[in-house]
Design a protein around this motif. Structure first.
Motif, PDB file in Angstrom:
ATOM      1  N   LEU A 163     -10.353 -14.977  -4.944  1.00  0.00           N
ATOM      2  CA  LEU A 163      -9.316 -14.300  -4.149  1.00  0.00           C
ATOM      3  C   LEU A 163      -9.983 -13.846  -2.858  1.00  0.00           C
ATOM      4  O   LEU A 163     -11.107 -13.320  -2.891  1.00  0.00           O
ATOM      5  CB  LEU A 163      -8.784 -13.079  -4.917  1.00  0.00           C
ATOM      6  N   LYS A 202      -8.088  -7.651   8.867  1.00  0.00           N
ATOM      7  CA  LYS A 202      -9.319  -6.848   8.793  1.00  0.00           C
ATOM      8  C   LYS A 202     -10.048  -6.778  10.133  1.00  0.00           C
ATOM      9  O   LYS A 202      -9.816  -7.577  11.028  1.00  0.00           O
ATOM     10  CB  LYS A 202     -10.204  -7.368   7.658  1.00  0.00           C
ATOM     11  N   ASP A 220     -14.018 -12.039  -5.995  1.00  0.00           N
ATOM     12  CA  ASP A 220     -13.612 -11.800  -4.605  1.00  0.00           C
ATOM     13  C   ASP A 220     -14.838 -11.285  -3.847  1.00  0.00           C
ATOM     14  O   ASP A 220     -15.489 -10.330  -4.311  1.00  0.00           O
ATOM     15  CB  ASP A 220     -12.491 -10.733  -4.629  1.00  0.00           C
ATOM     16  N   VAL A 232      -9.280  -9.075 -11.274  1.00  0.00           N
ATOM     17  CA  VAL A 232     -10.018  -9.434 -10.063  1.00  0.00           C
ATOM     18  C   VAL A 232     -11.200  -8.488  -9.939  1.00  0.00           C
ATOM     19  O   VAL A 232     -11.019  -7.272  -9.833  1.00  0.00           O
ATOM     20  CB  VAL A 232      -9.143  -9.313  -8.790  1.00  0.00           C
ATOM     21  N   LEU A 258     -14.386  -8.877   1.563  1.00  0.00           N
ATOM     22  CA  LEU A 258     -14.594  -8.867   3.015  1.00  0.00           C
ATOM     23  C   LEU A 258     -14.366  -7.455   3.553  1.00  0.00           C
ATOM     24  O   LEU A 258     -13.389  -6.790   3.197  1.00  0.00           O
ATOM     25  CB  LEU A 258     -13.646  -9.864   3.698  1.00  0.00           C
ATOM     26  N   ARG A 306      -4.877 -12.444  -0.153  1.00  0.00           N
ATOM     27  CA  ARG A 306      -4.215 -11.132  -0.217  1.00  0.00           C
ATOM     28  C   ARG A 306      -3.783 -10.779   1.199  1.00  0.00           C
ATOM     29  O   ARG A 306      -4.630 -10.610   2.082  1.00  0.00           O
ATOM     30  CB  ARG A 306      -5.206 -10.108  -0.778  1.00  0.00           C
ATOM     31  N   PHE A 348      -5.765   1.277   6.591  1.00  0.00           N
ATOM     32  CA  PHE A 348      -6.126   0.970   7.982  1.00  0.00           C
ATOM     33  C   PHE A 348      -5.074   0.140   8.696  1.00  0.00           C
ATOM     34  O   PHE A 348      -4.889   0.235   9.892  1.00  0.00           O
ATOM     35  CB  PHE A 348      -7.487   0.251   8.039  1.00  0.00           C
ATOM     36  N   SER A 349      -4.377  -0.674   7.938  1.00  0.00           N
ATOM     37  CA  SER A 349      -3.567  -1.704   8.579  1.00  0.00           C
ATOM     38  C   SER A 349      -2.084  -1.372   8.614  1.00  0.00           C
ATOM     39  O   SER A 349      -1.355  -1.873   9.452  1.00  0.00           O
ATOM     40  CB  SER A 349      -3.746  -2.995   7.803  1.00  0.00           C
ATOM     41  N   VAL A 355     -11.334  -3.215  -6.722  1.00  0.00           N
ATOM     42  CA  VAL A 355     -12.263  -3.436  -5.604  1.00  0.00           C
ATOM     43  C   VAL A 355     -13.694  -3.046  -5.963  1.00  0.00           C
ATOM     44  O   VAL A 355     -14.627  -3.410  -5.254  1.00  0.00           O
ATOM     45  CB  VAL A 355     -11.833  -2.706  -4.304  1.00  0.00           C
ATOM     46  N   GLY A 380      -9.419 -11.495   0.634  1.00  0.00           N
ATOM     47  CA  GLY A 380      -8.631 -10.505   1.365  1.00  0.00           C
ATOM     48  C   GLY A 380      -9.154 -10.380   2.780  1.00  0.00           C
ATOM     49  O   GLY A 380     -10.068  -9.592   3.043  1.00  0.00           O
ATOM     50  N   MET A 430     -13.985  -7.517  -7.476  1.00  0.00           N
ATOM     51  CA  MET A 430     -14.410  -7.677  -6.084  1.00  0.00           C
ATOM     52  C   MET A 430     -15.854  -7.232  -5.907  1.00  0.00           C
ATOM     53  O   MET A 430     -16.328  -6.339  -6.612  1.00  0.00           O
ATOM     54  CB  MET A 430     -13.479  -6.859  -5.173  1.00  0.00           C
ATOM     55  N   ASN A 490       0.843  -1.197   0.000  1.00  0.00           N
ATOM     56  CA  ASN A 490       0.000   0.000   0.000  1.00  0.00           C
ATOM     57  C   ASN A 490       0.875   1.242   0.000  1.00  0.00           C
ATOM     58  O   ASN A 490       1.528   1.548   0.992  1.00  0.00           O
ATOM     59  CB  ASN A 490      -0.890   0.028   1.251  1.00  0.00           C
ATOM     60  N   HIS A 532      -0.750  -9.130   4.275  1.00  0.00           N
ATOM     61  CA  HIS A 532       0.236  -8.105   4.621  1.00  0.00           C
ATOM     62  C   HIS A 532       1.616  -8.678   4.892  1.00  0.00           C
ATOM     63  O   HIS A 532       2.595  -7.923   4.930  1.00  0.00           O
ATOM     64  CB  HIS A 532      -0.232  -7.321   5.850  1.00  0.00           C
TER      65      HIS A 532
HETATM   66  N1  PMM Z   1      -9.062  -5.230   0.570  1.00  0.00           N
HETATM   67  C1  PMM Z   1      -8.431  -4.043   0.618  1.00  0.00           C
HETATM   68  C2  PMM Z   1      -7.858  -3.480  -0.536  1.00  0.00           C
HETATM   69  N2  PMM Z   1      -7.905  -4.134  -1.709  1.00  0.00           N
HETATM   70  N3  PMM Z   1      -8.566  -6.010  -2.967  1.00  0.00           N
HETATM   71  C3  PMM Z   1      -9.193  -7.183  -3.046  1.00  0.00           C
HETATM   72  N4  PMM Z   1      -9.271  -7.849  -4.224  1.00  0.00           N
HETATM   73  N5  PMM Z   1      -9.785  -7.769  -1.968  1.00  0.00           N
HETATM   74  C4  PMM Z   1      -9.764  -7.177  -0.742  1.00  0.00           C
HETATM   75  O1  PMM Z   1     -10.350  -7.741   0.202  1.00  0.00           O
HETATM   76  C5  PMM Z   1      -9.117  -5.901  -0.613  1.00  0.00           C
HETATM   77  C6  PMM Z   1      -8.522  -5.345  -1.772  1.00  0.00           C
HETATM   78  C7  PMM Z   1      -8.369  -3.296   1.921  1.00  0.00           C
HETATM   79  O2  PMM Z   1      -7.323  -3.741   2.700  1.00  0.00           O
HETATM   80  P1  PMM Z   1      -5.908  -2.948   2.866  1.00  0.00           P
HETATM   81  O3  PMM Z   1      -6.250  -1.522   3.185  1.00  0.00           O
HETATM   82  O4  PMM Z   1      -5.200  -3.631   3.971  1.00  0.00           O
HETATM   83  O5  PMM Z   1      -5.132  -3.041   1.577  1.00  0.00           O
END
Ligand code: PMM
Length: 277
Positions: free
Chosen positions: A210, A216, A180, A132, A183, A251, A23-24, A111, A212, A134, A17, A253
């Motif tokens: 996929l 979370k 995806d 992908v 979540l 997906r 957030f993480s 997303v 993620g 989502m 990122n 960290h």
């Molecule tokens: N979650 C985040 C960002 N991108 N992409 C996909 N395909 N699936 C996810 O669940 C997803 C994503 C948010 O998480 P982050 O801020 O930790 O990147």
């Protein structure tokens, strides 16, 4: 551009990122050099590909101007791709997707599943890369108000099926399309668990999945409010269970522990179908 290889197990997609406010890990890798170093580390520790994003999707986040998004991601995509990595671009914008693929990305992770930019699906079809899609119901500033479902599994499956039809109609090859459940995106913590318990219903749409889940909030809630970096063990536990179910990729960290969990799950899966020599 390096292509994804078929390896017969769940893939690890390592998160890079390039944002000041995710957030993480918000701010940890906000400069190109820090993000490139993070990508290299994830790859060295067993990530199969890296997902580079320049716009935070955390609940409530405001949009980043397209120029700023490009400025954040392009040097990182270009350098990691030049070093031989498989690179995914995490964007909802067709222009960013195109520039990132030109810079060496071989997968577009959207997303918004094509809902955020009317040009996205057609652009990806033209670029001929993996995509992908989502599950998404609205931008980050409103998604927490869009969490009502009559039956979350049925509704998410139906809405994802709609994105699948749209992607294929735009010309994206079925073998390049990944779905995806998204979540945490317009989902309550309970809804995330319900979806995870019924992934077979999403797999029945006929595309690889996929997931993620890494760090979370629903994991934080399970663990009595633990902060994001202290959710990694639970994230890895989930990866083992997801790998056992044969999801296409997780997906995450961090990479090493997830890759190890997948190695364990796939060794066990091989044993269950008759053992190895
Ligand atoms: N979650 C985040 C960002 N991108 N992409 C996909 N395909 N699936 C996810 O669940 C997803 C994503 C948010 O998480 P982050 O801020 O930790 O990147």
């Amino acid at each position: 551009m390096k292509q994804l290889q078929k390896v017969g197990r769940t893939l690890v997609m390592g998160i890079v990122n390039v944002t000041p406010d995710s957030f993480s890990d918000g701010g940890d890798f906000a400069t190109p050099s820090a993000a490139i170093a993070r990508g290299r580390q994830l790859l060295a520790e067993g990530a199969d590909l890296v997902d580079v994003g320049g716009e935070s999707t955390r609940p409530g986040a405001a949009r980043v101007p397209v120029d700023e998004e490009l400025r954040r991601v392009l040097p990182v995509v270009a350098e990691l791709a030049a070093e031989g990595a498989v690179v995914s671009i995490d964007t909802t914008r067709a222009d960013v997707a195109r520039a990132a693929v030109d810079a060496g990305a071989s997968l577009v992770n959207d997303v918004s599943g094509g809902l955020g930019d009317p040009a996205m699906l057609i652009t990806v079809a033209e670029l001929g890369v993996h995509y992908v899609a989502m599950h998404w119901r609205g931008q980050s500033d409103v998604m927490q108000q869009l969490t009502h479902y009559d039956d979350v599994v049925r509704d998410v499956a139906r809405e994802l099926a709609g994105r699948r039809v749209a992607a294929l109609a735009a010309g994206i090859a079925p073998e390049r399309l990944i779905l995806d459940p998204g979540l945490g995106f317009a989902k309550t913590p309970d809804a995330n668990w319900t979806l995870l318990a019924h992934l077979d219903r999403l797999a029945a749409l006929g595309q690889p999945l996929l997931i993620g889940a890494s760090r979370k909030r629903f994991l934080g809630e399970l663990l009595d409010g633990r902060e994001p970096v202290l959710r990694d063990d639970a994230s890895v536990a989930l990866t083992a269970l997801l790998a056992r179910q044969g999801v296409w990729a997780v997906r995450t960290h961090t990479a090493r522990a997830h890759a190890d969990a997948i190695a364990v799950a796939s060794r066990l899966a091989r044993e269950a179908v008759g053992g190895v020599e």
